[in-house]
Design a protein around this motif. Sequence first.
Motif, PDB file in Angstrom:
ATOM      1  N   LEU A  21       0.722  -0.983  -0.044  1.00  0.00           N
ATOM      2  CA  LEU A  21       0.185   0.051  -0.219  1.00  0.00           C
ATOM      3  C   LEU A  21       0.505   0.868  -0.022  1.00  0.00           C
ATOM      4  O   LEU A  21       0.913   2.117  -0.733  1.00  0.00           O
ATOM      5  CB  LEU A  21      -1.165  -0.078   0.867  1.00  0.00           C
ATOM      6  N   GLN A  22       1.783   1.414   0.661  1.00  0.00           N
ATOM      7  CA  GLN A  22       3.117   2.187   0.632  1.00  0.00           C
ATOM      8  C   GLN A  22       3.096   2.599  -0.843  1.00  0.00           C
ATOM      9  O   GLN A  22       3.530   3.841  -1.073  1.00  0.00           O
ATOM     10  CB  GLN A  22       3.988   2.128   1.573  1.00  0.00           C
ATOM     11  N   ALA A  23       3.942   0.958  -1.307  1.00  0.00           N
ATOM     12  CA  ALA A  23       4.281   1.733  -2.344  1.00  0.00           C
ATOM     13  C   ALA A  23       3.338   2.152  -3.902  1.00  0.00           C
ATOM     14  O   ALA A  23       2.924   2.954  -4.939  1.00  0.00           O
ATOM     15  CB  ALA A  23       4.033   0.569  -2.792  1.00  0.00           C
ATOM     16  N   GLN A  24       1.567   2.026  -3.339  1.00  0.00           N
ATOM     17  CA  GLN A  24       0.500   2.526  -4.074  1.00  0.00           C
ATOM     18  C   GLN A  24       0.355   3.782  -3.868  1.00  0.00           C
ATOM     19  O   GLN A  24      -0.903   4.490  -3.605  1.00  0.00           O
ATOM     20  CB  GLN A  24      -0.637   1.795  -4.346  1.00  0.00           C
ATOM     21  N   HIS A  25       0.758   4.118  -2.429  1.00  0.00           N
ATOM     22  CA  HIS A  25       0.154   5.816  -1.773  1.00  0.00           C
ATOM     23  C   HIS A  25      -0.972   5.620  -1.263  1.00  0.00           C
ATOM     24  O   HIS A  25      -1.232   6.269  -1.876  1.00  0.00           O
ATOM     25  CB  HIS A  25       0.281   6.738  -2.685  1.00  0.00           C
ATOM     26  N   ALA A  26      -1.490   4.408  -1.037  1.00  0.00           N
ATOM     27  CA  ALA A  26      -2.983   4.048  -0.760  1.00  0.00           C
ATOM     28  C   ALA A  26      -2.952   3.869   0.580  1.00  0.00           C
ATOM     29  O   ALA A  26      -3.927   3.188   1.432  1.00  0.00           O
ATOM     30  CB  ALA A  26      -3.132   3.073  -1.378  1.00  0.00           C
ATOM     31  N   THR A  27      -1.904   4.298   2.074  1.00  0.00           N
ATOM     32  CA  THR A  27      -1.444   3.686   3.106  1.00  0.00           C
ATOM     33  C   THR A  27      -3.592   4.200   3.786  1.00  0.00           C
ATOM     34  O   THR A  27      -3.244   3.870   4.701  1.00  0.00           O
ATOM     35  CB  THR A  27      -0.593   4.262   3.880  1.00  0.00           C
ATOM     36  N   HIS A  28      -3.577   5.225   3.545  1.00  0.00           N
ATOM     37  CA  HIS A  28      -4.314   5.509   3.896  1.00  0.00           C
ATOM     38  C   HIS A  28      -5.970   4.301   3.829  1.00  0.00           C
ATOM     39  O   HIS A  28      -6.864   4.889   4.486  1.00  0.00           O
ATOM     40  CB  HIS A  28      -5.335   6.781   3.061  1.00  0.00           C
ATOM     41  N   GLU A  29      -6.201   3.495   2.870  1.00  0.00           N
ATOM     42  CA  GLU A  29      -7.034   2.556   2.893  1.00  0.00           C
ATOM     43  C   GLU A  29      -7.174   1.298   3.465  1.00  0.00           C
ATOM     44  O   GLU A  29      -8.028  -0.162   2.959  1.00  0.00           O
ATOM     45  CB  GLU A  29      -7.152   2.162   1.463  1.00  0.00           C
ATOM     46  N   ALA A  30      -5.824   1.513   4.093  1.00  0.00           N
ATOM     47  CA  ALA A  30      -5.242  -0.016   4.960  1.00  0.00           C
ATOM     48  C   ALA A  30      -6.653  -0.321   5.281  1.00  0.00           C
ATOM     49  O   ALA A  30      -6.494  -1.850   5.595  1.00  0.00           O
ATOM     50  CB  ALA A  30      -4.461   0.463   5.741  1.00  0.00           C
ATOM     51  N   THR A  31      -7.360   0.169   6.082  1.00  0.00           N
ATOM     52  CA  THR A  31      -8.029  -0.109   7.288  1.00  0.00           C
ATOM     53  C   THR A  31      -9.472  -0.365   6.267  1.00  0.00           C
ATOM     54  O   THR A  31     -10.543  -0.477   6.921  1.00  0.00           O
ATOM     55  CB  THR A  31      -8.456   0.376   8.827  1.00  0.00           C
ATOM     56  N   ARG A  32      -8.990   0.448   5.215  1.00  0.00           N
ATOM     57  CA  ARG A  32     -10.693   0.270   4.531  1.00  0.00           C
ATOM     58  C   ARG A  32     -10.936  -1.001   3.896  1.00  0.00           C
ATOM     59  O   ARG A  32     -10.382  -1.367   3.862  1.00  0.00           O
ATOM     60  CB  ARG A  32     -11.049   1.509   3.973  1.00  0.00           C
ATOM     61  N   ASN A  33     -11.735  -1.191   3.328  1.00  0.00           N
ATOM     62  CA  ASN A  33     -13.152  -2.302   2.787  1.00  0.00           C
ATOM     63  C   ASN A  33     -12.520  -1.641   1.070  1.00  0.00           C
ATOM     64  O   ASN A  33     -14.233  -1.322   1.196  1.00  0.00           O
ATOM     65  CB  ASN A  33     -14.646  -2.475   3.103  1.00  0.00           C
ATOM     66  N   THR A  34     -12.200  -1.459   0.042  1.00  0.00           N
ATOM     67  CA  THR A  34     -11.865  -0.885  -0.644  1.00  0.00           C
ATOM     68  C   THR A  34     -11.235  -2.036  -1.720  1.00  0.00           C
ATOM     69  O   THR A  34     -10.936  -2.562  -1.402  1.00  0.00           O
ATOM     70  CB  THR A  34     -11.116   0.432  -1.039  1.00  0.00           C
ATOM     71  N   ARG A  35     -11.637  -2.133  -2.920  1.00  0.00           N
ATOM     72  CA  ARG A  35     -11.591  -2.855  -4.080  1.00  0.00           C
ATOM     73  C   ARG A  35      -9.772  -2.914  -3.843  1.00  0.00           C
ATOM     74  O   ARG A  35      -9.331  -4.353  -4.426  1.00  0.00           O
ATOM     75  CB  ARG A  35     -11.771  -2.569  -5.216  1.00  0.00           C
ATOM     76  N   ARG A  36      -8.815  -1.428  -3.650  1.00  0.00           N
ATOM     77  CA  ARG A  36      -7.920  -1.730  -3.847  1.00  0.00           C
ATOM     78  C   ARG A  36      -7.141  -2.628  -2.556  1.00  0.00           C
ATOM     79  O   ARG A  36      -6.141  -3.132  -2.676  1.00  0.00           O
ATOM     80  CB  ARG A  36      -6.856  -0.268  -4.048  1.00  0.00           C
ATOM     81  N   SER A  37      -7.441  -3.022  -1.833  1.00  0.00           N
ATOM     82  CA  SER A  37      -7.315  -2.252  -0.381  1.00  0.00           C
ATOM     83  C   SER A  37      -7.220  -4.524  -0.708  1.00  0.00           C
ATOM     84  O   SER A  37      -6.270  -4.688  -0.151  1.00  0.00           O
ATOM     85  CB  SER A  37      -7.794  -2.637   0.704  1.00  0.00           C
ATOM     86  N   TRP A  38      -8.506  -4.782  -0.256  1.00  0.00           N
ATOM     87  CA  TRP A  38      -8.627  -6.229  -0.536  1.00  0.00           C
ATOM     88  C   TRP A  38      -8.209  -7.002  -1.486  1.00  0.00           C
ATOM     89  O   TRP A  38      -6.948  -8.648  -1.447  1.00  0.00           O
ATOM     90  CB  TRP A  38     -10.273  -7.086  -0.952  1.00  0.00           C
ATOM     91  N   ALA A  39      -7.930  -6.417  -2.684  1.00  0.00           N
ATOM     92  CA  ALA A  39      -6.579  -6.838  -3.801  1.00  0.00           C
ATOM     93  C   ALA A  39      -5.313  -7.050  -3.629  1.00  0.00           C
ATOM     94  O   ALA A  39      -4.905  -7.702  -4.126  1.00  0.00           O
ATOM     95  CB  ALA A  39      -7.095  -6.489  -5.485  1.00  0.00           C
ATOM     96  N   THR A  40      -4.953  -5.936  -2.764  1.00  0.00           N
ATOM     97  CA  THR A  40      -3.472  -5.357  -2.315  1.00  0.00           C
ATOM     98  C   THR A  40      -3.297  -7.164  -1.608  1.00  0.00           C
ATOM     99  O   THR A  40      -2.221  -7.854  -1.697  1.00  0.00           O
ATOM    100  CB  THR A  40      -3.321  -4.140  -1.693  1.00  0.00           C
ATOM    101  N   TRP A  41      -4.801  -7.193  -0.222  1.00  0.00           N
ATOM    102  CA  TRP A  41      -4.856  -8.017   0.736  1.00  0.00           C
ATOM    103  C   TRP A  41      -4.519 -10.131  -0.298  1.00  0.00           C
ATOM    104  O   TRP A  41      -3.240 -10.139   0.884  1.00  0.00           O
ATOM    105  CB  TRP A  41      -5.445  -7.823   1.531  1.00  0.00           C
TER     106      TRP A  41
END
Length: 431
Positions: free
Chosen positions: A301-321
Amino acid sequence: MFGGDGSFRTLGRWETAVVLFTNQVGLGILSLPNALRILGIVPGVIAIIGIGLLSTYTAYELLQYWRAHPHVLNLVDMAKVLGGRPLQIVVGVSFVLNFALTCASAGVTLSIALNTISEHAACTVLWIGLVMLVCWALCLPRTFKFVAKVGIPSTVSIVAAVLITTIGLGVTGPQGQPPGWEPEIVVAGNPTFRQGLSACLNIAYAYAGNSGFVSVFTEMRDPSRDFVPALTILQLASISLYVVIAIAIYCLAGDLVTSPALGSASVTVAKVAYGIALPALLATGVVFAHCAIKYMYVVALQAQHATHEATRNTRRSWATWVGCASAFWIVAFVLCNAIPAFSSILDVSSALFIAWFTFGISAVFYFDRLRTRKTWSRWDKGLLIPLNAVIICIALFMNGAGMWVAVVGLQEVFSQPGVEGPFTCADNSLF
């Protein structure tokens, strides 16, 4: 990101001791009776106690370095303090691979258990694939609330399995005993260099908990006050348990002891023991995997500049996990099949990562802390500087000679009839 402020620091010394004990006591205990068979009772017990004391000192050095840098959250953060971004990357990758090998070790042991219980009803690759698939599915929930609750049941499970094996050996004797057999107990063994080092690497694996100790500091109310008493309780309990179990099983099984030790008992007892151990083996894989996946997830997530999504149920966060979990368990699956023998995978893990995460890196932290001091004490000049220099040499020796031992041992496994190299269908409970 996944933690919080000081209100989340809830562990006192007794709670910490329990967490440390459940973190450390696991797969490694299953290799100790065979280590006594190779080394002999006296050298084997000395090695178990000596390596345990050494790991106690290096754990204390981790605390000392944390006191100097209390903002760190894990061993990777400590590496960044020590060597900047380059060392952080090296230790971060090693951190994940160390957990992957730990999970692969659990996977190999689970496949041995399933081969034993089913009397090799399926190809070993199939058993490993099934285990990896189950572990992958259990790692998909990101919160994974039961991770914190499986530690004690997992440890109870593995200790109960070992006790069942011990009792079974006392009642029915070991598997494969010839008529009139009596256990042959060797006080001092005469192993080759390779056999002796392999036994010591297996013992070192039993003390592999140090890599997670820094993360425990962040959960403690007062690490400076409570960690040393908790560490003392841990090592007194674990060293005593290791010595008693190793001696008991070796004295009952003699030269017929196996590694993992649960296979030493009669067929029926071994099936029961492995059945009891299944929850512990599964929990070991899932818990360590979840820690590694969480670290990978944050970095991704840091590499995607998306750490704000770490605890959110977004498509990107779930795809990353899911992507991190899938990549991790694919690596673990390959490692399981590349090193399908229990002792060999413990040797590889000890030589590659435990050499540094349990021993060497703590000594390096000591010298970095020493560098920033204005004066050195008599203890530093007379004992600690030579001791930490020796620890670094031991880690380097485990890296070099240890990997040679692991590779040669694995080649011997692959040379057995019917094994035919990695991704074998052969029954690995017989290796």
